[in-house]
Write an enzyme that holds these catalytic residues in place. Structure first.
Site, short mmCIF file in Angstrom:
data_model
loop_
_atom_site.label_atom_id
_atom_site.label_comp_id
_atom_site.label_asym_id
_atom_site.label_seq_id
_atom_site.Cartn_x
_atom_site.Cartn_y
_atom_site.Cartn_z
CG HIS A 38 -12.11 40.15 -54.85
ND1 HIS A 38 -12.60 40.77 -56.02
CD2 HIS A 38 -11.10 39.65 -55.22
CE1 HIS A 38 -11.89 40.44 -56.99
NE2 HIS A 38 -10.85 39.67 -56.66
CG HIS A 80 -10.18 33.26 -57.60
ND1 HIS A 80 -9.70 34.09 -58.31
CD2 HIS A 80 -10.94 32.50 -58.36
CE1 HIS A 80 -10.29 33.98 -59.52
NE2 HIS A 80 -11.23 33.29 -59.84
#
Length: 220
Positions: free
Chosen positions: A112, A214
């Site tokens: 990410h 996350h």
């Protein structure tokens, strides 16, 4: 387009600016007349007899020597300040998450964080980073988001730069530039192909003891 700055990073940036400007001023002052010696105002008046001339010359020599010692002390102080600053940067930059968090943190970075990822580079980046969706029918991840910011700036969302949302989730206080990669229909691993779109969104991260592990979602 807003960006979140780490309080610690900003602190060190200001500290660096102060020390470098301070040292630069010191070093400039120390070389006004000649390397290593400042101008000395002690002078020998003209038309003095030999005994007086010798005394005045001694005063002038002593004055120059004293000034030279001060220059050496100033140089040493500047070097010490810069060494302290360098040690501070090194300690901050080497900070690592606890061993039980590190694998999830590294996976988060791989999937990410992409400061220079373009919306036209989804296929290449996802293939290079080996981002897949094991257990699914086609093996391709349906959606993956890259945050276009440095990892230290993103990490701040898990602290003062974010607002708790419950269940260890934090929403960023300012929006981030992101690239969202969506899987084209009919694609199967390893030939996953994506459409990329850039946007600016508030990001919601899952955090563990101050470390992002996350990516939950992006909110316009």
């Amino acid at each position: 387009m807003g960006q979140i700055r780490s309080d610690s990073t900003e602190h060190f940036r200001l500290q660096a600016a102060f020390f470098f400007q301070f040292s630069r001023g010191i070093l400039s002052a120390a070389t006004l007349d000649s390397p290593g010696i400042l101008r000395c105002d002690c002078s020998t008046p003209q038309h003095q007899d030999s005994e007086q001339l010798t005394a005045k010359t001694t005063v002038k020599t002593t004055c120059s020597f004293t000034q030279n010692n001060k220059v050496m002390e100033i140089h040493a102080s500047a070097v010490i300040l810069l060494l302290i600053l360098a040690a501070s940067f090194t300690a901050y930059g080497d900070e690592q998450p606890p061993p039980d968090i590190n694998p999830r943190y590294q996976k988060f970075l791989s999937q990410h964080v992409g400061l220079r990822v373009s919306e036209h580079a989804c296929d290449r980046e996802i293939r290079k980073r080996d981002i897949t969706a094991s257990g699914t029918e086609n093996g391709c991840k349906e959606v993956n988001t890259f945050i276009k910011a440095k990892k230290d700036i993103i990490r701040v969302v898990c602290g003062k730069g974010g607002t708790p949302q419950g269940k260890n989730l934090f929403k960023s206080n300012k929006p981030f530039p992101v690239v969202t990669c969506k899987l084209k229909s009919g694609q199967r691993h390893p030939n996953c192909q994506y459409r990329g779109k850039k946007s600016t969104r508030y990001i919601v991260l899952g955090c563990d003891r101050g470390w992002p592990v996350h990516y939950e979602e992006g909110i316009i």
